[in-house]
Write an enzyme that holds these catalytic residues in place. Structure first.
Site: not given
Ligand code: IPM
Ligand code: MN
Length: 357
Positions: A190, A222
């Site tokens: 991330k 994600d």
């Protein structure tokens, strides 16, 4: 012909039931291939708290260090799940074991047996041929950083930390392994938000430079979570941090049809630990319906990785494949086409695997 010491650590819940099937399979392999496997047993988790007050007694750790491999069940007890104030928790035993044994690499192979195409909630045409190997970093990240409360307990924090060497060693394992597979590594982070992820990406890029024959891509977690379900076949080796790996591998278990099918290997500096990725599942404990195939496949990983017994390991995997081809299922992987006689309980499934070895 080899002589090996195997420590059986069943832990909690269905850990006991499934691990005894994994052990049966190891016994069968020993007798078929002329090896001698000596066993000992040790406590961890809630079972250990009950007896000693400690989720990882020193005796267990000593036995682990003295063994050639550990076959592990599961830890956890519902009693603690809704008691956030409990100071001693079964999971502490698991985390301490990982840290003490230096088990920094958690390998979670996501392989769909053809016969289970229909058992997944994902469409067969999306799944067919999916074969992913996760390398989850296991001794760092938010799991092991400083944690606590401040502001009179009204604020809580968990620090996520990674050091260069921690990222580098897991990345190397992932790239080495990709070379023996389809030569693709997807590193999941991330890095658009987290500093630990930026270090992660920087180090993975450096390691990747030493593997020009391996294709590397970086995905944000994600997007990777979405892509796993949308197009699982695009992944070969995935390498990721502790927390992301925990979450993504539960998600990915649906690619393999059931959590009850997934094995894992935790390796690093010393003794390797082999365990199903499913948990203690107290809702089905003692009912004899747990799927032992994850434990049996964990035993297969143990034979291959810790003992270098590739043909013995393949014999176990092939036996599981045959059992499924013959239509045998445990409840979690049975579907409308499964004959009711072929829905087996935990120990019958173990026995059936033995027959096909
Ligand atoms: C796992 C488990 C553990 C983890 C729990 C039981 C602490 O979910 O092995 O994936 O979060 O690592
Ligand atoms: Mn988990």
């Amino acid at each position: 012909m080899a002589t090996k010491k195997i420590l059986i650590v069943p832990g909690d819940g269905i850990g006991q039931e499934v691990t005894s099937e994994g052990k049966k399979v190891l016994d069968k392999i020993a007798s078929k291939y002329g090896h001698t496997f000596n066993y000992d047993e040790a406590l961890i988790g809630h079972a250990a708290i009950e007896k000693t007050g400690n989720p990882l007694p020193d005796e267990t750790l000593t036995k682990m260090r003295a063994s050639d491999a550990v076959l592990f069940g599961a830890v956890g007890h519902p009693k603690y799940d809704n008691d956030p104030t409990a100071k001693v928790r079964p999971e502490q035993g698991l985390l301490k074991m990982r840290k003490e044994l230096g088990l920094y690499a958690n390998l979670r192979p996501i392989k769909l047996f053809d016969e289970l195409l229909e058992a997944s909630s994902i469409k067969p045409e999306i799944l067919r041929g999916a074969d992913i190997l996760f390398f989850r970093e296991l001794t760092g990240d938010i799991y092991f950083g400083e944690k606590g409360r401040k502001n009179n307990g009204d604020t809580a924090y968990d620090n996520a930390e990674y050091s260069r060497f921690e990222v580098e060693r897991i990345a190397r394992k992932a790239f080495d392994s990709a070379r023996t597979r389809r030569k693709k590594v997807c590193s999941v982070d991330k890095a658009n938000v987290l500093e630990t992820s930026r270090l992660w990406r920087e180090v993975v890029q450096k390691v990747a430079a030493g593997y020009p024959d391996v294709e590397v891509e970086h995905q944000f977690v994600d997007a990777a979570a979405m892509m796993l379900i949308k197009d699982p076949r695009r992944f070969d080796v995935v390498v990721t941090a502790n927390l992301f790996g925990d979450i993504l591998t539960d998600e990915a278990s649906q690619i393999a049809g059931s959590m009850g099918m997934l094995a894992s290997a935790s390796i690093g500096d010393g003794t390797g630990v082999y365990e199903p990725i499913h948990g203690s599942a107290h809702d089905i404990t003692g009912k004899g319906v747990a799927n032992p195939l994850a434990s049996i496949l964990s035993a297969a990983l143990l034979l291959d990785i810790s003992f270098g017994m590739k043909k013995e390991s393949d014999a176990v995997i092939n036996a599981v494949d045959k059992v499924l081809k013959e239509g045998y299922r445990t409840k979690d992987i049975a579907d409308a086409r499964t004959a009711s006689d072929n829905v087996l309980n935990t120990s019958a499934m173990g026995e059936t695997v033995l027959k096909f070895i």
